[in-house]
Design a protein around this motif. Sequence first.
Motif, PDB file in Angstrom:
ATOM      1  N   LEU A 167      76.724  35.160  34.186  1.00  0.00           N
ATOM      2  CA  LEU A 167      75.367  35.511  34.595  1.00  0.00           C
ATOM      3  C   LEU A 167      74.858  36.697  33.787  1.00  0.00           C
ATOM      4  N   PRO A 168      73.672  36.617  33.223  1.00  0.00           N
ATOM      5  CA  PRO A 168      73.135  37.748  32.463  1.00  0.00           C
ATOM      6  C   PRO A 168      72.696  38.866  33.394  1.00  0.00           C
ATOM      7  N   GLN A 169      72.601  40.074  32.846  1.00  0.00           N
ATOM      8  CA  GLN A 169      72.071  41.212  33.587  1.00  0.00           C
ATOM      9  C   GLN A 169      70.651  41.553  33.136  1.00  0.00           C
ATOM     10  N   GLN A 170      70.173  40.884  32.111  1.00  0.00           N
ATOM     11  CA  GLN A 170      68.810  41.048  31.626  1.00  0.00           C
ATOM     12  C   GLN A 170      68.229  39.678  31.320  1.00  0.00           C
ATOM     13  N   VAL A 171      66.917  39.549  31.443  1.00  0.00           N
ATOM     14  CA  VAL A 171      66.221  38.307  31.111  1.00  0.00           C
ATOM     15  C   VAL A 171      65.004  38.658  30.271  1.00  0.00           C
ATOM     16  N   HIS A 172      64.825  37.961  29.164  1.00  0.00           N
ATOM     17  CA  HIS A 172      63.696  38.224  28.272  1.00  0.00           C
ATOM     18  C   HIS A 172      62.366  37.976  28.995  1.00  0.00           C
ATOM     19  N   THR A 173      61.398  38.825  28.671  1.00  0.00           N
ATOM     20  CA  THR A 173      60.059  38.676  29.236  1.00  0.00           C
ATOM     21  C   THR A 173      59.487  37.298  28.944  1.00  0.00           C
ATOM     22  N   ALA A 174      59.673  36.807  27.723  1.00  0.00           N
ATOM     23  CA  ALA A 174      59.133  35.499  27.359  1.00  0.00           C
ATOM     24  C   ALA A 174      59.713  34.395  28.240  1.00  0.00           C
ATOM     25  N   ARG A 175      60.988  34.510  28.574  1.00  0.00           N
ATOM     26  CA  ARG A 175      61.633  33.494  29.408  1.00  0.00           C
ATOM     27  C   ARG A 175      61.067  33.528  30.833  1.00  0.00           C
ATOM     28  N   LYS A 176      60.818  34.712  31.345  1.00  0.00           N
ATOM     29  CA  LYS A 176      60.222  34.839  32.672  1.00  0.00           C
ATOM     30  C   LYS A 176      58.816  34.220  32.693  1.00  0.00           C
ATOM     31  N   ARG A 177      58.040  34.543  31.662  1.00  0.00           N
ATOM     32  CA  ARG A 177      56.665  34.033  31.621  1.00  0.00           C
ATOM     33  C   ARG A 177      56.639  32.527  31.448  1.00  0.00           C
ATOM     34  N   ALA A 178      57.581  31.990  30.681  1.00  0.00           N
ATOM     35  CA  ALA A 178      57.643  30.533  30.509  1.00  0.00           C
ATOM     36  C   ALA A 178      57.910  29.839  31.836  1.00  0.00           C
ATOM     37  N   ALA A 179      58.735  30.449  32.697  1.00  0.00           N
ATOM     38  CA  ALA A 179      59.064  29.841  33.987  1.00  0.00           C
ATOM     39  C   ALA A 179      57.850  29.719  34.895  1.00  0.00           C
ATOM     40  N   ARG A 180      56.856  30.554  34.690  1.00  0.00           N
ATOM     41  CA  ARG A 180      55.675  30.537  35.556  1.00  0.00           C
ATOM     42  C   ARG A 180      54.755  29.353  35.268  1.00  0.00           C
ATOM     43  N   TRP A 181      54.938  28.701  34.124  1.00  0.00           N
ATOM     44  CA  TRP A 181      54.150  27.512  33.825  1.00  0.00           C
ATOM     45  C   TRP A 181      54.545  26.365  34.751  1.00  0.00           C
ATOM     46  N   ALA A 182      55.832  26.278  35.102  1.00  0.00           N
ATOM     47  CA  ALA A 182      56.338  25.216  35.988  1.00  0.00           C
ATOM     48  C   ALA A 182      57.504  25.788  36.788  1.00  0.00           C
ATOM     49  N   VAL A 304      47.745  32.050  23.827  1.00  0.00           N
ATOM     50  CA  VAL A 304      49.110  31.919  24.332  1.00  0.00           C
ATOM     51  C   VAL A 304      49.548  30.471  24.180  1.00  0.00           C
ATOM     52  N   SER A 305      50.681  30.251  23.563  1.00  0.00           N
ATOM     53  CA  SER A 305      51.218  28.901  23.403  1.00  0.00           C
ATOM     54  C   SER A 305      52.000  28.493  24.642  1.00  0.00           C
ATOM     55  N   ALA A 306      52.089  27.208  24.888  1.00  0.00           N
ATOM     56  CA  ALA A 306      52.919  26.690  25.970  1.00  0.00           C
ATOM     57  C   ALA A 306      54.378  27.020  25.681  1.00  0.00           C
ATOM     58  N   PRO A 307      55.243  27.039  26.714  1.00  0.00           N
ATOM     59  CA  PRO A 307      56.659  27.346  26.494  1.00  0.00           C
ATOM     60  C   PRO A 307      57.248  26.506  25.365  1.00  0.00           C
ATOM     61  N   GLY A 311      53.723  31.601  20.958  1.00  0.00           N
ATOM     62  CA  GLY A 311      52.815  32.581  21.541  1.00  0.00           C
ATOM     63  C   GLY A 311      53.414  33.963  21.597  1.00  0.00           C
ATOM     64  N   ALA A 312      52.582  34.929  22.035  1.00  0.00           N
ATOM     65  CA  ALA A 312      53.015  36.325  22.108  1.00  0.00           C
ATOM     66  C   ALA A 312      53.938  36.524  23.299  1.00  0.00           C
ATOM     67  N   GLY A 313      54.594  37.674  23.312  1.00  0.00           N
ATOM     68  CA  GLY A 313      55.374  38.068  24.474  1.00  0.00           C
ATOM     69  C   GLY A 313      56.840  37.752  24.387  1.00  0.00           C
ATOM     70  N   VAL A 314      57.511  38.139  23.329  1.00  0.00           N
ATOM     71  CA  VAL A 314      58.917  37.803  23.184  1.00  0.00           C
ATOM     72  C   VAL A 314      59.828  39.021  23.334  1.00  0.00           C
ATOM     73  N   GLU A 315      59.259  40.164  23.793  1.00  0.00           N
ATOM     74  CA  GLU A 315      60.083  41.346  23.908  1.00  0.00           C
ATOM     75  C   GLU A 315      61.038  41.214  25.093  1.00  0.00           C
TER      76      GLU A 315
END
Length: 320
Positions: A167-182, A304-307, A311-315
């Motif tokens: 299990l990771p202890q950090q999650v990329h912002t881009a991955r979190k935002r992608a999850a909000r699409w679905a 913003v591109s679809a997952p 798109g921006a936001g990969v930090e």
Amino acid sequence: MSDERTTPSTTPPAWRPTGLNWADGAAALEWLSPAGATRRSALDVGARLGLRVGADRRCLGLWWDGRRVPCVAGARIDPAAKSGQCESCAAIARTRSVATDTALDDPREFRVYLAHHGSVIKAGITASARGPARLLEQGALSSLFLSAGTLVSARRCEALLTAALGLPQQVHTARKRAARWAPGTPASRAAELSAVVGKAAGLDWPPGQAWAPTSALDHTPTYGLPEGGLAPARQLDPLRPGTTVTGEVMCRIGRDVYLSAPGVAATGVATAGGLLLVDTGLLEGWDLTRADPAEAGTASASPVSAPGGTGAGVEQDALF
């Protein structure tokens, strides 16, 4: 950048936002006055937001022993910075950060949690007194607690979950935002969290943490995130003096706000409206005043591109 202090002027002293704050399950923009006073502006779903960008962006200082200490230099902050804190204040803050293992003498009770971020489940710890605040700050879709005890034992449990279960202890912002699409359903997330609990139950749990898994809690209603997800058309760029950010709040999650915007203008030419993703870290430290929320915003925004796109936001999140 220059570190000169703000010079006196005929305009009222600036209140500057310190970011999106979660308290008692409610979201608000927190503001700091030059004298150190704070206030909160509720960011309820359906609220109308209108902000006008002032002349400069200044360091907000840091929290130390339960109070905010101002930046001794009154340092200017680059518009593209992801927070309203200068490098010196950020370095001092890290010397007492639980998240960076520099405050292991903290006597409070800490809980070990699992946070569901769509395509990944992460492990983490939080002070028990904070309740779900840390989960809301990081934008977890669902979560549960595994155990409670000392800080040192909580860190050992977190490391065990990473080593044994991957299990990771950090999650990329881009991955979190992608999850909000679905984001999927609460039931599916709860089942996946329960499966991890089953695996964790077979581990040699470190002493100092009382094993007491809770039921999964769905956070999406708190955010205003619909089960069908959100698909932003644009993402706010670094701000410039004199521009405006406007729209109706559709969702607040983590430190992001999704606005149904009447239109975002680029170089003075209005564009079509749509869903605008606002990273409130870009607002921190600016001298902001009210603007008409019904008018088209003039702040620059990027598509913003679809997952899976570009798109921006990969930090990467530093602490979550």
